[in-house]
Every structure is written in C-alpha cells, then in structure tokens.
Motif scaffolding. Sequence first.
Motif, PDB file in Angstrom:
ATOM      1  N   THR A 146       0.821  -0.978   0.104  1.00  0.00           N
ATOM      2  CA  THR A 146      -0.057   0.343  -0.110  1.00  0.00           C
ATOM      3  C   THR A 146       0.502   1.312  -0.024  1.00  0.00           C
ATOM      4  O   THR A 146       0.383   2.127  -0.609  1.00  0.00           O
ATOM      5  N   ILE A 147       1.755   1.411   0.766  1.00  0.00           N
ATOM      6  CA  ILE A 147       2.230   1.991   1.078  1.00  0.00           C
ATOM      7  C   ILE A 147       3.424   2.273  -0.713  1.00  0.00           C
ATOM      8  O   ILE A 147       3.717   3.434  -1.111  1.00  0.00           O
ATOM      9  N   ALA A 148       3.720   1.695  -1.025  1.00  0.00           N
ATOM     10  CA  ALA A 148       4.931   1.482  -2.266  1.00  0.00           C
ATOM     11  C   ALA A 148       3.571   1.912  -3.469  1.00  0.00           C
ATOM     12  O   ALA A 148       4.696   3.342  -4.344  1.00  0.00           O
ATOM     13  N   ASP A 149       2.538   1.673  -3.149  1.00  0.00           N
ATOM     14  CA  ASP A 149       1.238   2.343  -3.865  1.00  0.00           C
ATOM     15  C   ASP A 149       1.457   4.166  -4.022  1.00  0.00           C
ATOM     16  O   ASP A 149       1.139   4.545  -5.192  1.00  0.00           O
ATOM     17  N   LEU A 150       1.202   4.198  -2.589  1.00  0.00           N
ATOM     18  CA  LEU A 150       1.068   5.789  -2.455  1.00  0.00           C
ATOM     19  C   LEU A 150       2.378   6.231  -2.864  1.00  0.00           C
ATOM     20  O   LEU A 150       2.147   8.073  -3.072  1.00  0.00           O
ATOM     21  N   ARG A 151       3.067   6.078  -2.927  1.00  0.00           N
ATOM     22  CA  ARG A 151       4.642   6.333  -3.340  1.00  0.00           C
ATOM     23  C   ARG A 151       5.193   7.042  -5.104  1.00  0.00           C
ATOM     24  O   ARG A 151       5.352   7.044  -5.332  1.00  0.00           O
ATOM     25  N   ARG A 152       4.130   5.995  -5.554  1.00  0.00           N
ATOM     26  CA  ARG A 152       3.965   5.664  -7.123  1.00  0.00           C
ATOM     27  C   ARG A 152       4.252   7.260  -8.068  1.00  0.00           C
ATOM     28  O   ARG A 152       3.176   7.610  -7.566  1.00  0.00           O
ATOM     29  N   GLY A 153       5.431   7.257  -8.396  1.00  0.00           N
ATOM     30  CA  GLY A 153       4.907   8.779  -9.320  1.00  0.00           C
ATOM     31  C   GLY A 153       5.892   9.987  -8.493  1.00  0.00           C
ATOM     32  O   GLY A 153       6.326  10.906  -9.066  1.00  0.00           O
ATOM     33  N   LEU A 154       6.140   9.839  -7.122  1.00  0.00           N
ATOM     34  CA  LEU A 154       6.660  10.848  -6.456  1.00  0.00           C
ATOM     35  C   LEU A 154       8.560  10.686  -6.470  1.00  0.00           C
ATOM     36  O   LEU A 154       8.951  11.900  -6.535  1.00  0.00           O
ATOM     37  N   GLY A 155       9.049  10.021  -7.070  1.00  0.00           N
ATOM     38  CA  GLY A 155      10.613  10.089  -7.247  1.00  0.00           C
ATOM     39  C   GLY A 155      10.320  10.215  -8.943  1.00  0.00           C
ATOM     40  O   GLY A 155      11.784  11.165  -9.182  1.00  0.00           O
ATOM     41  N   ALA A 156       9.156   9.899  -9.580  1.00  0.00           N
ATOM     42  CA  ALA A 156       9.634  11.019 -11.127  1.00  0.00           C
ATOM     43  C   ALA A 156       9.096  13.143 -10.382  1.00  0.00           C
ATOM     44  O   ALA A 156      10.148  13.263 -11.750  1.00  0.00           O
ATOM     45  N   LEU A 157       8.371  12.904 -10.124  1.00  0.00           N
ATOM     46  CA  LEU A 157       8.270  13.747  -9.538  1.00  0.00           C
ATOM     47  C   LEU A 157      10.101  14.813  -8.429  1.00  0.00           C
ATOM     48  O   LEU A 157       9.446  16.260  -9.296  1.00  0.00           O
ATOM     49  N   ALA A 158      10.502  14.182  -7.975  1.00  0.00           N
ATOM     50  CA  ALA A 158      11.381  14.611  -7.238  1.00  0.00           C
ATOM     51  C   ALA A 158      12.740  15.013  -8.541  1.00  0.00           C
ATOM     52  O   ALA A 158      13.289  15.414  -8.510  1.00  0.00           O
ATOM     53  N   THR A 159      12.566  13.728  -9.835  1.00  0.00           N
ATOM     54  CA  THR A 159      13.929  14.200 -10.630  1.00  0.00           C
ATOM     55  C   THR A 159      12.783  15.416 -11.275  1.00  0.00           C
ATOM     56  O   THR A 159      14.498  15.830 -12.129  1.00  0.00           O
ATOM     57  N   VAL A 160      11.915  14.964 -11.254  1.00  0.00           N
ATOM     58  CA  VAL A 160      11.493  16.610 -12.416  1.00  0.00           C
ATOM     59  C   VAL A 160      12.222  17.836 -11.936  1.00  0.00           C
ATOM     60  O   VAL A 160      12.974  18.782 -12.323  1.00  0.00           O
ATOM     61  N   GLY A 161      12.167  17.673 -10.340  1.00  0.00           N
ATOM     62  CA  GLY A 161      12.596  19.334  -9.230  1.00  0.00           C
ATOM     63  C   GLY A 161      14.241  19.392  -9.959  1.00  0.00           C
ATOM     64  O   GLY A 161      14.058  20.194  -9.274  1.00  0.00           O
ATOM     65  N   SER A 162      14.642  18.387  -9.581  1.00  0.00           N
ATOM     66  CA  SER A 162      15.826  18.922  -9.053  1.00  0.00           C
ATOM     67  C   SER A 162      16.750  18.700 -10.462  1.00  0.00           C
ATOM     68  O   SER A 162      17.886  19.073 -10.605  1.00  0.00           O
ATOM     69  N   THR A 163      15.632  18.409 -11.861  1.00  0.00           N
ATOM     70  CA  THR A 163      16.606  18.033 -13.018  1.00  0.00           C
ATOM     71  C   THR A 163      16.489  19.952 -13.931  1.00  0.00           C
ATOM     72  O   THR A 163      16.964  19.747 -14.748  1.00  0.00           O
ATOM     73  N   ALA A 164      15.480  20.165 -13.610  1.00  0.00           N
ATOM     74  CA  ALA A 164      14.574  20.849 -14.740  1.00  0.00           C
ATOM     75  C   ALA A 164      15.300  22.732 -14.609  1.00  0.00           C
ATOM     76  O   ALA A 164      15.367  22.223 -15.384  1.00  0.00           O
TER      77      ALA A 164
END
Length: 255
Positions: A146-164
């Motif tokens: 359940t927690i893994a499903d809740l975190r889905r997409g957050l890693g990509a969001l962090a990647t956008v925020g750090s690389t943009a």
Amino acid sequence: MSLPLLSSINHLVLAAEAAPQMSFDLVHMWHTMGPFAKGIAGVLGVMSIYSLGVMGERLVTYARAASASRNFAVQLPGMLKDGKYGDAVALSKKLGRGHISKVLGLAIEEYERGVEINAKGGQAGMGDFDVVAAVNRAVDRSSQRTIADLRRGLGALATVGSTAPFVGLLGTVAGIITAFQAMAATGSGGLGSVSAGIAEALVTTAFGLLVAIPAVMMFNYLTNRVEDMTVDINDSANELVDYFLKEGHTDAAAK
C-alpha cells in the motif's frame, strides 16, 4: 553649451533612434531561438506537463484514499463488536481505494481464516498455529504494498524538480555560446551586441526554474501526506492486533 557638444549629442540621439529596437516578448524570443534552445524548451514543456499530471493524479488519489479510509474506520468498530468479520472484509474490498481498508481488510481476512483452521484442529500434520503472528505478517505485506502504491510517481516528481533547472541552464549556456560566436563572426564588440542573445538564452533557465519550483514544493507536500497515511496505517493495524489479542479470539470462537 558649445556647438561641438550639441552636435555630438544630436548625433547620439539620431543614432539611437535609427537603431533597430529589440523586442523582448516571449513570442519574438521563441522565433529568434536556435533549434537547440527550442529543443530544450520543448523538453521542459514535457517535464512540466508530466509533473502537473503527477500532482493532479496523486492529489485525487490521496483524497479518495482518505475518504474511503474514514468510511471504513467509522463502520469497522461496530462490525468487530458484533463479530461480523466477513462483512468487514467485504466492506474493505468495496472501499478498496482506502489505504486503511486495504491493510485492515487483509488482516481481518487472515485472522478469520486462521481461527477457522484452528477450530478444525489445525492444519494436517502441523497442529495449531499462532493466528496473531499470521495477522502481523499479513499487515506487513499489505502495508508495504500500500505504501509503495502511495509513493508511486513521487520519484519522478523529485527527478523533475531536481533536473529542470539544469536542463534550463544547458539551454542558457548554449544560447550564450551562440551569442558570443555571432559577436566574433561580425567583429562587433560591447554588451549591446550580445545582450539580445543573452536575454533570449536566459529564458530557458527561467523556464527551468518555473518547472522545478512547483515540482519540489508538491513533492515535499505529497511526501508529508504519505508519511501521515503511513502513521495512520501503523496505528490502525496495531489497534486491530490489540483487539484480536484481547477480545477477538473469544468472539470468533463463540460464533
């Protein structure tokens, strides 16, 4: 004022009026950008659209999970008190979007199955087994999923925020190089000859920051939401296990 000085001033004014006026609106800058800078802007546009999509999807998912979990938490105590474990499992499947209903539903189902097996004398050749330990293992499994499903997409969001910002800076560096190359090719000097090119090049950095700032802010907010839901899952699961230890086995055995 001397005539030579007036003549110089008039010459400068006429030269300024005759010089072409640079336009710094975004449409003009876009048309004057090189292919590489336009490619960088396109990449940043895709990153922006993707990050906005993740933000919207996660906000909707968390809102639905919170609503379903509240409904499950309101109805569950009465079902447990009446020994209606099957109804509780059915309700958890009906409210499957809730993070609490997912975890507790599987735990209740595991508990009910374990009590029934023990009531029949245990599994063949193995005897009775610890029902609460099985419930704890079921809670661990479902919590992790359940927690893994809740975190889905957050890693990509962090990647956008750090690389943009770095993607935008790449476009700026390329634009400044192009501006200085143009200055070297024409043989003109001074800041005025490259100011327009530098201004156009800085647009990509500004665009990168515009993409990164909301992504970072929403990543932190959504991460805090996941942490809060994780605490809710752990607290609810511990309360359910405590109930099984104190009252649940007696109720189930008496059914």
